[in-house]
Design a protein around this motif. Sequence first.
Motif, mmCIF file in Angstrom:
data_model
loop_
_atom_site.group_PDB
_atom_site.id
_atom_site.type_symbol
_atom_site.label_atom_id
_atom_site.label_comp_id
_atom_site.label_asym_id
_atom_site.label_seq_id
_atom_site.Cartn_x
_atom_site.Cartn_y
_atom_site.Cartn_z
ATOM 1 N N PRO A 121 -23.446 -8.860 -14.403
ATOM 2 C CA PRO A 121 -24.571 -8.812 -15.347
ATOM 3 C C PRO A 121 -25.305 -7.484 -15.310
ATOM 4 N N ALA A 122 -25.857 -7.125 -16.450
ATOM 5 C CA ALA A 122 -26.679 -5.921 -16.570
ATOM 6 C C ALA A 122 -27.676 -6.170 -17.691
ATOM 7 N N ILE A 123 -28.635 -5.257 -17.847
ATOM 8 C CA ILE A 123 -29.603 -5.393 -18.925
ATOM 9 C C ILE A 123 -29.883 -4.024 -19.526
ATOM 10 N N LEU A 124 -29.977 -3.989 -20.843
ATOM 11 C CA LEU A 124 -30.318 -2.775 -21.587
ATOM 12 C C LEU A 124 -31.661 -3.023 -22.255
ATOM 13 N N THR A 125 -32.665 -2.234 -21.895
ATOM 14 C CA THR A 125 -34.013 -2.514 -22.368
ATOM 15 C C THR A 125 -34.826 -1.235 -22.414
ATOM 16 N N GLY A 126 -35.957 -1.288 -23.102
ATOM 17 C CA GLY A 126 -36.816 -0.115 -23.190
ATOM 18 C C GLY A 126 -37.396 0.045 -24.576
ATOM 19 N N PRO A 127 -38.133 1.125 -24.815
ATOM 20 C CA PRO A 127 -38.823 1.328 -26.096
ATOM 21 C C PRO A 127 -37.854 1.677 -27.215
ATOM 22 N N SER A 128 -37.602 0.723 -28.081
ATOM 23 C CA SER A 128 -36.581 0.961 -29.119
ATOM 24 C C SER A 128 -36.787 0.022 -30.291
ATOM 25 N N PHE A 129 -36.823 0.574 -31.483
ATOM 26 C CA PHE A 129 -36.785 -0.216 -32.699
ATOM 27 C C PHE A 129 -35.391 -0.095 -33.290
ATOM 28 N N ALA A 130 -34.864 -1.207 -33.774
ATOM 29 C CA ALA A 130 -33.505 -1.217 -34.307
ATOM 30 C C ALA A 130 -33.325 -0.179 -35.412
ATOM 31 N N ALA A 131 -34.320 -0.048 -36.273
ATOM 32 C CA ALA A 131 -34.212 0.892 -37.390
ATOM 33 C C ALA A 131 -34.041 2.328 -36.898
ATOM 34 N N ASP A 132 -34.724 2.681 -35.809
ATOM 35 C CA ASP A 132 -34.610 4.032 -35.262
ATOM 36 C C ASP A 132 -33.211 4.281 -34.712
#
Length: 319
Positions: A121-132
């Motif tokens: 398992p891993a996780i991808l996270t942080g400040p991100s808007f899909a449109a950007d």
Amino acid sequence: MSIGILGGGAFGTALAIALDQTQDVTLWARDTTALSDRRESPRLPGARLPETVTVTAEFAEVTSSDTLLLAVPMQQLAGVLAQIDDPLEGKSIVACCKGIDLETGFGPAHIVALAKPLAVPAILTGPSFAADIARGLPTALTLACQDEERGKALQQSLSTPTLRLYRSTDITGAEIGGALKNVIAIACGVTIGAGLGDSARAALMTRGFAEMTRFAVANGARAETLSGLSGFGDLALTCTSDLSRNYRFGVALGRGDAFDSSTTVEGAATAQALQRVAQDQNIALPIASAVAQLVEGRLTVQDVIKDLLARPLKEEKPC
């Protein structure tokens, strides 16, 4: 390396668009009509899915990929994993959703570990808007994986010229930062919706960050993880932008307006799950608790403001 993405919503589609530059990408969605025919997600209008991305409604076609990214809503994650018969032994499974599961009280990577114990398992996270991400605008995220060598491999394979990943082994810290910032974003939206001003929002962000850090450290995370992209970075974005669904939901609560029930607001369910976990662990989270009671209709905005302002005066501490 081939990448399989489960979830044809805004974030899954955005990741497919970005990663198609460097990898073979297969995108799974329950309803593939728009993605296959118009090459566009209804959740991400104006962002065209490249013809080279394979779209499917069959789990087997996407789970055969080397790496899986799970971009389904947090409260649906366990259900989607339960539908996959393949044990996914040895595969990297990267959770891309944020929140705390209402039933178990766990974050996304821990849900993955429970459902597929033979996977990594891993996780991808942080400040991100899909449109950007879909537009190719510069974005930096945290990739957390306890297996350091696997984390390095994922960092290389999932980075693009505009999507920069920073590596961590602190999965718990990354999970909690991504989950709790949505709760604080609702509180900040309420503040602006109720007309309390930017100074009050800044105070809530600061004290909310202290709550995030306090809860994370109590659950075995490193405090410095919360100071990074998955904590403070994501908090700054979601508490100040109208593009944040959680923030907009909070604004509607503060104004007393109705909110589109078809829009996923991860922070609402997370606040309720968080309140139960915090009570069990005897951790004081006054802002998160107030959001949970607002969401459940047990308190009004005026009640919450009065209660928070009436709390005892004390020394300021970072967590």
